[in-house]
Design an enzyme around this catalytic site. Structure first.
Site, PDB file in Angstrom:
ATOM      1  CE  LYS A  83      -4.268   0.996   2.526  1.00 26.43           C
ATOM      2  NZ  LYS A  83      -4.835   0.902   3.877  1.00 26.43           N
TER       3      LYS A  83
HETATM    4  C1  E4P Z   1      -8.273   1.855   3.860  1.00 29.24           C
HETATM    5  O1  E4P Z   1      -7.467   1.092   3.391  1.00 29.24           O
HETATM    6  C2  E4P Z   1      -8.105   2.593   5.111  1.00 29.24           C
HETATM    7  O2  E4P Z   1      -7.315   1.816   5.975  1.00 29.24           O
HETATM    8  C3  E4P Z   1      -9.388   2.871   5.822  1.00 29.24           C
HETATM    9  O3  E4P Z   1     -10.501   2.470   5.063  1.00 29.24           O
HETATM   10  C4  E4P Z   1      -9.484   4.205   6.446  1.00 29.24           C
HETATM   11  O4  E4P Z   1     -10.716   4.300   7.114  1.00 29.24           O
HETATM   12  P1  E4P Z   1     -11.028   5.449   8.183  1.00 29.24           P
HETATM   13  O5  E4P Z   1     -11.220   6.736   7.430  1.00 29.24           O
HETATM   14  O6  E4P Z   1     -12.284   5.016   8.852  1.00 29.24           O
HETATM   15  O7  E4P Z   1      -9.835   5.523   9.096  1.00 29.24           O
END
Ligand code: E4P
Length: 230
Positions: A83
């Site tokens: 990522k």
């Molecule tokens: C995606 O890969 C992120 O880890 C995640 O969806 C972020 O979500 P949040 O905005 O609830 O922290």
């Protein structure tokens, strides 16, 4: 639509994996820190719990260092998906890794133009953050809709991974638009199973069935001579 769970909590992941409906996992530095575990150990544990992609995020900001971190992360298991953030260096890293056959999830996407760049960089997944978009007064679903349109216009293979999903209506809307994947907290996935009329229906059927005095398994066993008639 594929379902990924957005957590580094291995018991939550194991419980969901047992349903047979979990397609992958996404983590981020915040979720790893919440797990309280060593990031390599916990990522390895997660990769053993699911067959699908497990996103593990780099924390470096420059391309060279991102590549070094990616090398560590992709050595953990074959289903690790690297990522990277949606920055110039993140996309350079995405291009290099994708050209090398490594799965890449480009995260922190907040515009359709950013998603277009990620697709050109060969990303396997683009992660537009719906909830954080909504939190800031924009409509997260407009973003998903625009990305869907652009990717379809050019037949990009990058999968739209609707991220920062906060509730079941986000899932429904993202699925209507045609997001390929949704990543969400475990409690949102569990909530999708529930409907008050399902519970009420089961209650009614069981009440009526009880009045027949019949059984299913025992009746078959009796007919097959496996159990004496009672
Ligand atoms: C995606 O890969 C992120 O880890 C995640 O969806 C972020 O979500 P949040 O905005 O609830 O922290």
């Amino acid at each position: 639509m594929k379902f990924f769970v957005d957590t580094a909590d291995t018991s939550e992941i194991a419980e969901l994996a047992a349903t047979g409906l979990l397609d992958g996992v996404t983590t981020n530095p915040t979720l790893i820190s919440k797990s309280g575990k060593d990031f390599i150990a916990v990522t390895r544990e997660i990769c053993a719990l699911v067959d699908g992609p497990v996103s593990a995020e780099v924390v470096a900001l420059d391309h060279r260092q991102m590549m070094r971190e990616a090398d560590v992360l992709r050595a953990i298991a074959p289903n690790v998906c690297i990522k990277v953030p949606l920055t110039v260096d993140g996309l350079k890293t995405c291009k290099a890794l994708s050209d090398d056959g490594t799965m890449v999830n480009v995260t922190l996407c907040f515009s359709a133009n950013q998603a277009l760049l990620a697709a050109k960089a060969g990303a396997s997944f683009i992660s537009p953050f719906i909830g954080r978009h909504d939190d800031n007064g924009f409509d997260g679903m407009d973003l998903i809709r625009d990305i869907r349109l652009i990717y379809d216009n050019y037949a990009f293979e990058t999968e739209i991974l609707a991220a920062s999903i906060r509730h079941p209506v986000h899932v429904l809307e993202a699925a209507r638009i045609g997001a390929d994947v949704g990543t969400m907290p475990a409690k949102v996935i569990w909530s999708l199973f529930n409907h008050v009329l399902t519970d009420k229906g089961i209650e009614g059927f069981l009440k009526d069935w009880a009045t027949t005095g019949q059984t299913i398994v025992e009746a078959i066993e009796e007919a097959a001579g496996e159990k004496p008639a009672g």
